[in-house]
Design a protein around this motif. Sequence first.
Motif, PDB file in Angstrom:
ATOM      1  N   THR A  29      -7.253  -3.938  16.985  1.00  0.00           N
ATOM      2  CA  THR A  29      -7.849  -2.802  16.278  1.00  0.00           C
ATOM      3  C   THR A  29      -9.372  -2.864  16.256  1.00  0.00           C
ATOM      4  O   THR A  29     -10.013  -1.920  15.789  1.00  0.00           O
ATOM      5  CB  THR A  29      -7.338  -2.742  14.828  1.00  0.00           C
ATOM      6  N   LYS A  86     -12.447  -0.027  15.032  1.00  0.00           N
ATOM      7  CA  LYS A  86     -13.210  -0.320  13.817  1.00  0.00           C
ATOM      8  C   LYS A  86     -14.709  -0.370  14.097  1.00  0.00           C
ATOM      9  O   LYS A  86     -15.519   0.125  13.307  1.00  0.00           O
ATOM     10  CB  LYS A  86     -12.737  -1.643  13.215  1.00  0.00           C
ATOM     11  N   ALA A 116      -6.503   3.235  12.132  1.00  0.00           N
ATOM     12  CA  ALA A 116      -6.454   2.140  13.096  1.00  0.00           C
ATOM     13  C   ALA A 116      -5.336   2.334  14.104  1.00  0.00           C
ATOM     14  O   ALA A 116      -5.506   2.074  15.299  1.00  0.00           O
ATOM     15  CB  ALA A 116      -6.278   0.811  12.356  1.00  0.00           C
ATOM     16  N   GLU A 117      -4.175   2.809  13.645  1.00  0.00           N
ATOM     17  CA  GLU A 117      -3.049   3.007  14.550  1.00  0.00           C
ATOM     18  C   GLU A 117      -3.341   4.104  15.566  1.00  0.00           C
ATOM     19  O   GLU A 117      -3.060   3.951  16.761  1.00  0.00           O
ATOM     20  CB  GLU A 117      -1.791   3.356  13.744  1.00  0.00           C
ATOM     21  N   ALA A 155      -5.924   2.827  18.141  1.00  0.00           N
ATOM     22  CA  ALA A 155      -5.351   1.909  19.127  1.00  0.00           C
ATOM     23  C   ALA A 155      -4.454   2.642  20.122  1.00  0.00           C
ATOM     24  O   ALA A 155      -4.465   2.346  21.323  1.00  0.00           O
ATOM     25  CB  ALA A 155      -4.565   0.806  18.413  1.00  0.00           C
ATOM     26  N   PRO A 196      -9.377   2.680   8.494  1.00  0.00           N
ATOM     27  CA  PRO A 196      -9.445   1.278   8.858  1.00  0.00           C
ATOM     28  C   PRO A 196     -10.364   0.522   7.926  1.00  0.00           C
ATOM     29  O   PRO A 196     -11.323   1.071   7.403  1.00  0.00           O
ATOM     30  CB  PRO A 196      -9.987   1.290  10.299  1.00  0.00           C
TER      31      PRO A 196
END
Length: 309
Positions: free
Chosen positions: A207, A211, A249-250, A253, A304
């Motif tokens: 991640t 970020k 974050a998901e 990614a 995040p």
Amino acid sequence: MHRNQPPPRRVLSTLIRLIAAVPLPIAHATGRVLGRLVYALPGRYRQHVQQNAAQAGFSDPAFARQAAGETGAMMIELARVWYRGPACRDQVICDDWTVIEQTLAEGRGLIMLTPHLGCFELAARYAAERIALTVMFRPHRKPILRDLLESVRATSSLKTVPATSQGVRAFVRALRQGEAIGLLPDQAPKGEGVWVPFFGRKAYTITLPGKLAAQTGAPLIVAAGERLPGGRGWRMHVKRLSGPLPPTAEAQAAWINAELEEMIRRFPLQYLWGYNRFKVPSGAPAPDSAVVPEHDASVIQGPPAPLAP
């Protein structure tokens, strides 16, 4: 220099230097033969190559054999990259360099993502000769290889930082100074990660790039060095990730993995299919489902976590 090295490392260093002296066409051809020989042996490596390639849609047995050959060529060419760096960089063609120049001109730094595709070490070294580039490396588990890698990387123009909180802070400083940073985005992280799709199957994914982009506003690019046929050198591909940065974050990614897939499909034989990309790292949560719709961006709500300044 060699006199102060322990005997095993001295022998390994000498062997790699000898390999580096082999002309590139012969080195690549030899590496492809060795790669296919290793693939012919039954075991986990062969299974990973077959399964991972098939997961991405490349189920032809001939593809897996050729991909293993390209992995062999990659392993052999590293000797030349490490010990004959200037000569290798002279054999790089890059028609996309303006992408990097224009991105850096915005003054927000640049996050360069280099997957295990083609000659990924040369891609970073080529860039570092032209721009200030700080890269993150995870030390090798075997001391003899760890010492060797540290020595060859210290002779290049790359600035290196460890894969620790100290390295992350160095990344943030570099970005805030308008410089570039680089990291491998397709390793299963030992630290914080999320389960998101990679070629239609959930893979534990780092991640950190998302970020860093969220905190500093730095754009992201994907870069890879394609191995050209006949030992003619390499072509560096560069693509800037388009669109706004996703909020979680998901989603970040998953977005990055989709961009990596697009780059890998440009020359898929040269991806490191033998790496166990879909493993569950020690300490990582198990995925709720092993297979998902491709590019599914299902996420957990919430931004995040902030990075250390």
